[in-house]
Design an enzyme around this catalytic site. Structure first.
Site, PDB file in Angstrom:
ATOM      1  N   LYS A   1      80.477 -38.689 -43.094  1.00  0.00           N
ATOM      2  CA  LYS A   1      79.054 -38.545 -43.449  1.00  0.00           C
ATOM      3  C   LYS A   1      78.514 -37.172 -43.065  1.00  0.00           C
ATOM      4  CE  LYS A   1      77.531 -41.935 -40.893  1.00  0.00           C
ATOM      5  NZ  LYS A   1      78.779 -42.411 -40.257  1.00  0.00           N
TER       6      LYS A   1
ATOM      7  N   ARG B   1      70.528 -47.479 -38.479  1.00  0.00           N
ATOM      8  CA  ARG B   1      71.754 -48.159 -38.062  1.00  0.00           C
ATOM      9  C   ARG B   1      71.502 -49.627 -37.754  1.00  0.00           C
ATOM     10  NH1 ARG B   1      74.474 -43.181 -36.254  1.00  0.00           N
ATOM     11  NH2 ARG B   1      76.577 -43.582 -35.525  1.00  0.00           N
TER      12      ARG B   1
ATOM     13  N   ARG C   1      89.853 -35.873 -34.929  1.00  0.00           N
ATOM     14  CA  ARG C   1      88.645 -35.066 -34.705  1.00  0.00           C
ATOM     15  C   ARG C   1      88.426 -34.836 -33.219  1.00  0.00           C
ATOM     16  NH1 ARG C   1      83.067 -37.605 -36.806  1.00  0.00           N
ATOM     17  NH2 ARG C   1      83.219 -38.857 -34.927  1.00  0.00           N
TER      18      ARG C   1
ATOM     19  N   ARG D   1      83.697 -34.152 -28.467  1.00  0.00           N
ATOM     20  CA  ARG D   1      82.778 -35.286 -28.331  1.00  0.00           C
ATOM     21  C   ARG D   1      83.345 -36.310 -27.353  1.00  0.00           C
ATOM     22  NH1 ARG D   1      80.163 -37.357 -33.923  1.00  0.00           N
ATOM     23  NH2 ARG D   1      80.073 -39.250 -32.647  1.00  0.00           N
TER      24      ARG D   1
ATOM     25  N   ARG E   1      82.413 -48.540 -31.291  1.00  0.00           N
ATOM     26  CA  ARG E   1      81.602 -48.008 -32.401  1.00  0.00           C
ATOM     27  C   ARG E   1      81.885 -48.752 -33.701  1.00  0.00           C
ATOM     28  NH1 ARG E   1      83.356 -42.105 -31.670  1.00  0.00           N
ATOM     29  NH2 ARG E   1      82.126 -41.546 -33.514  1.00  0.00           N
TER      30      ARG E   1
HETATM   31  P1  AMP Z   1      76.956 -40.213 -34.772  1.00  0.00           P
HETATM   32  O1  AMP Z   1      77.026 -38.746 -34.487  1.00  0.00           O
HETATM   33  O2  AMP Z   1      76.076 -40.553 -35.941  1.00  0.00           O
HETATM   34  O3  AMP Z   1      78.308 -40.844 -34.865  1.00  0.00           O
HETATM   35  O4  AMP Z   1      76.242 -40.885 -33.512  1.00  0.00           O
HETATM   36  C1  AMP Z   1      76.793 -40.781 -32.220  1.00  0.00           C
HETATM   37  C2  AMP Z   1      76.145 -41.772 -31.270  1.00  0.00           C
HETATM   38  O5  AMP Z   1      74.738 -41.501 -31.163  1.00  0.00           O
HETATM   39  C3  AMP Z   1      76.222 -43.240 -31.691  1.00  0.00           C
HETATM   40  O6  AMP Z   1      77.450 -43.848 -31.334  1.00  0.00           O
HETATM   41  C4  AMP Z   1      75.036 -43.821 -30.919  1.00  0.00           C
HETATM   42  O7  AMP Z   1      75.342 -43.965 -29.556  1.00  0.00           O
HETATM   43  C5  AMP Z   1      74.003 -42.714 -31.062  1.00  0.00           C
HETATM   44  N1  AMP Z   1      73.189 -42.854 -32.292  1.00  0.00           N
HETATM   45  C6  AMP Z   1      73.167 -42.006 -33.358  1.00  0.00           C
HETATM   46  N2  AMP Z   1      72.316 -42.431 -34.297  1.00  0.00           N
HETATM   47  C7  AMP Z   1      71.781 -43.594 -33.823  1.00  0.00           C
HETATM   48  C8  AMP Z   1      70.853 -44.532 -34.328  1.00  0.00           C
HETATM   49  N3  AMP Z   1      70.296 -44.364 -35.548  1.00  0.00           N
HETATM   50  N4  AMP Z   1      70.544 -45.605 -33.554  1.00  0.00           N
HETATM   51  C9  AMP Z   1      71.090 -45.782 -32.341  1.00  0.00           C
HETATM   52  N5  AMP Z   1      71.986 -44.941 -31.807  1.00  0.00           N
HETATM   53  C10 AMP Z   1      72.327 -43.844 -32.528  1.00  0.00           C
END
Ligand code: AMP
Length: 185
Positions: free
Chosen positions: A15, A90, A127, A133, A144
């Site tokens: 994404k 989410r 990655r 990360r 996740r």
């Molecule tokens: P991402 O970079 O989108 O994979 O997000 C990394 C982490 O950030 C996720 O595993 C959550 O811990 C947190 N996170 C990101 N977006 C959200 C969201 N919309 N709601 C809750 N937690 C979020």
């Protein structure tokens, strides 16, 4: 009024990569709640301190915190030409929060990235070697993926009912997937 396009899909589906390219090409704002949260963590803000362990463990940050962060970003930021939401909503509660501000920011489309679990795990571990990360680890990935299935996948139905869903096969070359998505803009 500025239209929103939601990128929805499991972790590792690409994404973020695609959102960056599409946003650049079509002059849209790219809003990644994950990036915003990581920025809070590195700046040691109150939100960052609260969110850090949740991010590390692969759990979701509480809805009220993320919704506040996102609505402020939309209201303050320059999203006038429209924005791609990468990683938000989410949960159902987050999706409903978008409905509440839809007069100014209507969701036009939801691009759903589809890929099998094995492929996703492989990609995230790969990655992790370069991303730095702290959540690109095996333990966190398992959580996740579970969180995605439980809390986020139901949103596909939510948006199907509004006839907004476009499904993309997210397995294959980055350029091919980019072409598929571009056709929708
Ligand atoms: P991402 O970079 O989108 O994979 O997000 C990394 C982490 O950030 C996720 O595993 C959550 O811990 C947190 N996170 C990101 N977006 C959200 C969201 N919309 N709601 C809750 N937690 C979020």
């Amino acid at each position: 009024m500025s239209d929103l396009v939601v990128f929805l899909g499991p972790p590792g589906a690409g994404k973020g990569t695609q959102a960056l390219r599409i946003a650049k090409k079509f002059n849209l704002t790219h809003i990644s709640t994950g990036d915003m949260l990581r920025d809070h963590v590195s700046r040691l803000t109150n939100l960052g301190k609260e969110a850090k362990s949740l991010l590390d463990e692969g759990k979701l940050v509480p809805d009220n915190l993320v919704i506040k962060m996102l609505t402020e970003k939309l209201r303050e930021g320059d999203s006038s030409r429209g924005a791609i939401l990468d990683g938000f909503p989410r949960t159902l509660k987050q999706a409903e929060s978008l409905d509440e501000i839809r007069d100014n920011f209507p969701v036009k489309k939801v691009i759903v990235f589809e890929a099998g679990k094995d492929e996703l795990i492989k990609r995230i571990l790969l990655r992790g070697k370069t991303s730095g990360r702290s959540d690109d680890t095996e333990d966190s990935i398992t959580v996740r993926l579970e969180v995605y299935e439980q809390d986020t996948e139901p949103l596909i139905d939510f948006y199907e009912q509004k006839a907004m869903v476009i499904r993309i096969n997210a397995v294959g070359g980055v350029d091919d997937i980019y072409k598929q998505i571009s056709k929708e803009f």
